[in-house]
Scaffold this motif. Sequence first.
Motif, PDB file in Angstrom:
ATOM      1  N   TYR A 159       0.822  -1.215   0.000  1.00  0.00           N
ATOM      2  CA  TYR A 159       0.000   0.000   0.000  1.00  0.00           C
ATOM      3  C   TYR A 159       0.851   1.259   0.000  1.00  0.00           C
ATOM      4  O   TYR A 159       0.494   2.266  -0.627  1.00  0.00           O
ATOM      5  N   THR A 160       1.991   1.216   0.663  1.00  0.00           N
ATOM      6  CA  THR A 160       2.910   2.369   0.632  1.00  0.00           C
ATOM      7  C   THR A 160       3.446   2.564  -0.783  1.00  0.00           C
ATOM      8  O   THR A 160       3.535   3.692  -1.282  1.00  0.00           O
ATOM      9  N   VAL A 161       3.785   1.447  -1.438  1.00  0.00           N
ATOM     10  CA  VAL A 161       4.269   1.521  -2.820  1.00  0.00           C
ATOM     11  C   VAL A 161       3.162   2.053  -3.741  1.00  0.00           C
ATOM     12  O   VAL A 161       3.416   2.885  -4.617  1.00  0.00           O
ATOM     13  N   ILE A 162       1.936   1.588  -3.534  1.00  0.00           N
ATOM     14  CA  ILE A 162       0.812   2.081  -4.348  1.00  0.00           C
ATOM     15  C   ILE A 162       0.740   3.610  -4.239  1.00  0.00           C
ATOM     16  O   ILE A 162       0.590   4.313  -5.246  1.00  0.00           O
ATOM     17  N   ASN A 163       0.879   4.118  -3.042  1.00  0.00           N
ATOM     18  CA  ASN A 163       0.832   5.573  -2.860  1.00  0.00           C
ATOM     19  C   ASN A 163       1.999   6.254  -3.566  1.00  0.00           C
ATOM     20  O   ASN A 163       1.825   7.313  -4.172  1.00  0.00           O
ATOM     21  N   GLU A 164       3.166   5.653  -3.504  1.00  0.00           N
ATOM     22  CA  GLU A 164       4.335   6.224  -4.195  1.00  0.00           C
ATOM     23  C   GLU A 164       4.118   6.230  -5.704  1.00  0.00           C
ATOM     24  O   GLU A 164       4.441   7.200  -6.396  1.00  0.00           O
ATOM     25  N   VAL A 165       3.586   5.127  -6.216  1.00  0.00           N
ATOM     26  CA  VAL A 165       3.330   5.034  -7.657  1.00  0.00           C
ATOM     27  C   VAL A 165       2.273   6.064  -8.052  1.00  0.00           C
ATOM     28  O   VAL A 165       2.424   6.766  -9.064  1.00  0.00           O
ATOM     29  N   ALA A 166       1.229   6.192  -7.251  1.00  0.00           N
ATOM     30  CA  ALA A 166       0.178   7.185  -7.536  1.00  0.00           C
ATOM     31  C   ALA A 166       0.776   8.589  -7.574  1.00  0.00           C
ATOM     32  O   ALA A 166       0.457   9.394  -8.466  1.00  0.00           O
ATOM     33  N   LYS A 167       1.661   8.864  -6.648  1.00  0.00           N
ATOM     34  CA  LYS A 167       2.331  10.172  -6.626  1.00  0.00           C
ATOM     35  C   LYS A 167       3.163  10.355  -7.894  1.00  0.00           C
ATOM     36  O   LYS A 167       3.100  11.405  -8.548  1.00  0.00           O
ATOM     37  N   GLY A 168       3.910   9.308  -8.257  1.00  0.00           N
ATOM     38  CA  GLY A 168       4.749   9.356  -9.458  1.00  0.00           C
ATOM     39  C   GLY A 168       3.944   9.551 -10.730  1.00  0.00           C
ATOM     40  O   GLY A 168       4.429  10.146 -11.702  1.00  0.00           O
ATOM     41  N   GLN A 169       2.723   9.040 -10.716  1.00  0.00           N
ATOM     42  CA  GLN A 169       1.855   9.177 -11.887  1.00  0.00           C
ATOM     43  C   GLN A 169       1.066  10.490 -11.859  1.00  0.00           C
ATOM     44  O   GLN A 169       0.278  10.769 -12.766  1.00  0.00           O
ATOM     45  N   GLY A 170       1.241  11.261 -10.796  1.00  0.00           N
ATOM     46  CA  GLY A 170       0.600  12.569 -10.694  1.00  0.00           C
ATOM     47  C   GLY A 170      -0.868  12.527 -10.310  1.00  0.00           C
ATOM     48  O   GLY A 170      -1.607  13.469 -10.596  1.00  0.00           O
ATOM     49  N   VAL A 171      -1.292  11.443  -9.664  1.00  0.00           N
ATOM     50  CA  VAL A 171      -2.717  11.335  -9.329  1.00  0.00           C
ATOM     51  C   VAL A 171      -2.976  11.287  -7.819  1.00  0.00           C
ATOM     52  O   VAL A 171      -4.086  10.998  -7.383  1.00  0.00           O
ATOM     53  N   LYS A 172      -1.933  11.593  -7.048  1.00  0.00           N
ATOM     54  CA  LYS A 172      -2.086  11.509  -5.598  1.00  0.00           C
ATOM     55  C   LYS A 172      -3.236  12.392  -5.095  1.00  0.00           C
ATOM     56  O   LYS A 172      -4.034  11.965  -4.264  1.00  0.00           O
ATOM     57  N   GLU A 173      -3.304  13.611  -5.627  1.00  0.00           N
ATOM     58  CA  GLU A 173      -4.311  14.550  -5.137  1.00  0.00           C
ATOM     59  C   GLU A 173      -5.687  14.284  -5.758  1.00  0.00           C
ATOM     60  O   GLU A 173      -6.709  14.356  -5.081  1.00  0.00           O
TER      61      GLU A 173
END
Length: 114
Positions: free
Chosen positions: A65-79
Amino acid sequence: MEDCIFCKIIKKEIPADIVYEDEEIIAFKDIQPAAPIHILVIPKKHIPSLAYLQNEDEALIGKIYTVINEVAKGQGVKEKGYRVIVNCGEDGGQEVGHLHFHLLAGKKLGEKIV
Ligand code: 5GP
Ligand code: ZN
């Protein structure tokens, strides 16, 4: 395990568009994306499904789940947001027998089942 397509991706025997990798986890783009961003995040350990988790896997799943969040951030969709789906077993619609977490994002996602 020899026939597992995701184990083959982990061993680089078949190509994939890898967006994250460490010693325990790998993430790559889904070959048939269901959303503009569709990434599979998987443990390198061959766990057939969520139903086969063992107590010793708890830390690994937390890390996923931490990696999922990192990947989401990297893909620009965190927010903007994203959805994480795990299909388990036949009724759950699982087609590949290696535990994987779908990360879906990049549009307003469709119908919610729950
Ligand atoms: P499931 O239905 O088991 O939850 O999801 C399996 C996912 O794996 C599907 O979304 C499918 O498109 C994806 N998939 C199947 N084979 C391959 C492959 O060889 N490469 C990649 N990148 N994705 C795959
Ligand atoms: Zn596997």
